[in-house]
Design an enzyme around this catalytic site. Sequence first.
Site, PDB file in Angstrom:
ATOM      1  N   TYR A 160       0.855  -1.185   0.000  1.00 42.12           N
ATOM      2  CA  TYR A 160       0.000   0.000   0.000  1.00 42.12           C
ATOM      3  C   TYR A 160       0.889   1.233   0.000  1.00 42.12           C
ATOM      4  O   TYR A 160       2.057   1.180   0.382  1.00 42.12           O
ATOM      5  CB  TYR A 160      -0.930   0.020   1.218  1.00 42.12           C
ATOM      6  N   ARG A 175       9.135  -6.680  14.917  1.00 37.79           N
ATOM      7  CA  ARG A 175       7.755  -7.076  14.681  1.00 37.79           C
ATOM      8  C   ARG A 175       7.704  -8.196  13.654  1.00 37.79           C
ATOM      9  O   ARG A 175       8.319  -8.108  12.596  1.00 37.79           O
ATOM     10  CB  ARG A 175       6.949  -5.881  14.178  1.00 37.79           C
ATOM     11  N   TYR A 200       1.789  -9.784  15.180  1.00 39.71           N
ATOM     12  CA  TYR A 200       0.542  -9.300  14.589  1.00 39.71           C
ATOM     13  C   TYR A 200      -0.077 -10.456  13.820  1.00 39.71           C
ATOM     14  O   TYR A 200       0.493 -10.929  12.830  1.00 39.71           O
ATOM     15  CB  TYR A 200       0.809  -8.114  13.677  1.00 39.71           C
ATOM     16  N   ASP A 223      -2.388   3.774  17.466  1.00 39.80           N
ATOM     17  CA  ASP A 223      -2.228   3.241  16.105  1.00 39.80           C
ATOM     18  C   ASP A 223      -2.201   4.349  15.066  1.00 39.80           C
ATOM     19  O   ASP A 223      -2.355   4.091  13.872  1.00 39.80           O
ATOM     20  CB  ASP A 223      -3.311   2.219  15.752  1.00 39.80           C
ATOM     21  N   ASN A 248      -4.460   1.654   6.554  1.00 36.10           N
ATOM     22  CA  ASN A 248      -5.332   0.688   5.882  1.00 36.10           C
ATOM     23  C   ASN A 248      -6.756   0.603   6.429  1.00 36.10           C
ATOM     24  O   ASN A 248      -7.421  -0.416   6.244  1.00 36.10           O
ATOM     25  CB  ASN A 248      -4.699  -0.715   5.892  1.00 36.10           C
TER      26      ASN A 248
END
Length: 312
Positions: free
Chosen positions: A57, A132, A165, A264, A269
């Site tokens: 993205y 992450r 995640y 966040d 998105n």
Amino acid sequence: MRLQEISVVPSPKTPGWLDWYQDPSVPVFRLPAGAVDAHCHVFGPQAAFPFAPERKYTPCDAGKSELASLHDRLGVSRAVIVQATCHGADNTAMTDAVRAAGGRARGIATVRPDVTDAELRELDAAGVRGVRFNFLRRLVDTSPKEDLTAIAEKIAPLGWHIVLYFESADLPELEGFFGSLPTPLVIDHMGRPDVTLPVGGPQFSRFLGFVDSHDVWVKVTCPERLSVSGPPALDGEQYAYTDVVPFGRRVVEEFPDRVLWGTDWPHPNLTGHMPDDGLLVDHVPRIAVTAEQQRRLLVDNPMSLYWPGEGA
């Protein structure tokens, strides 16, 4: 070394991309002194920090100055800046933002298996305290588990942790691997539970059991991503995301010393709506209902994990 702007033509945003909320409300709920936003991002700006060619993205610009302005408005004192997937494994934008905060920010990086010890030491000196691992295929191409194990073994001597995640529906196939990792774990967004299922049902109970039996911290974040019935955090709504509240409250009650909170921002998105960040702060006392719970969630726990030995 002074950053130089790169002469490139900015890429257009992904069609339908929602930019961050431009004029957030001042929260009704006053954050305690020393509050930490333990999950936020920076995007670019592209002129200084181009996005990764392999990204899935292209976001708007959302840099360190905009993040700092938001935190001033909300009453946030410190931040944990998580590497955005649009930047791939180039952590420059994130580490620049962390350094600019002068010790009041920490970073979570994305690294590849061939990362060197010298590169990890450089990230550590910049303020990075974890990496992450992203298991959402719509955002990244999932790395083989042997590659992730190699990364985990390299970062463990630094005392870092791993941020995970994933979707709760995928936990049964992942929990064995997660449990084998040699570092503390921090789980994003409560493991993305299906909030149409009962909070006491098998899916969320399995998640809670995993947390209970391992060295795990949980971010009670992103109700705007998890909610199905809302209402959204817009137009002064003080009872937003009612369907997510029981899940957040359950985690805070069961693991008061291992929960974290974050905005966040700038909310990558999202497709349905872009929340008012002031109203997201007002969501906090709905899941952490006592002053003691709020203090642990917002100050004591993130300080213990990211600034051990320091006062707020």
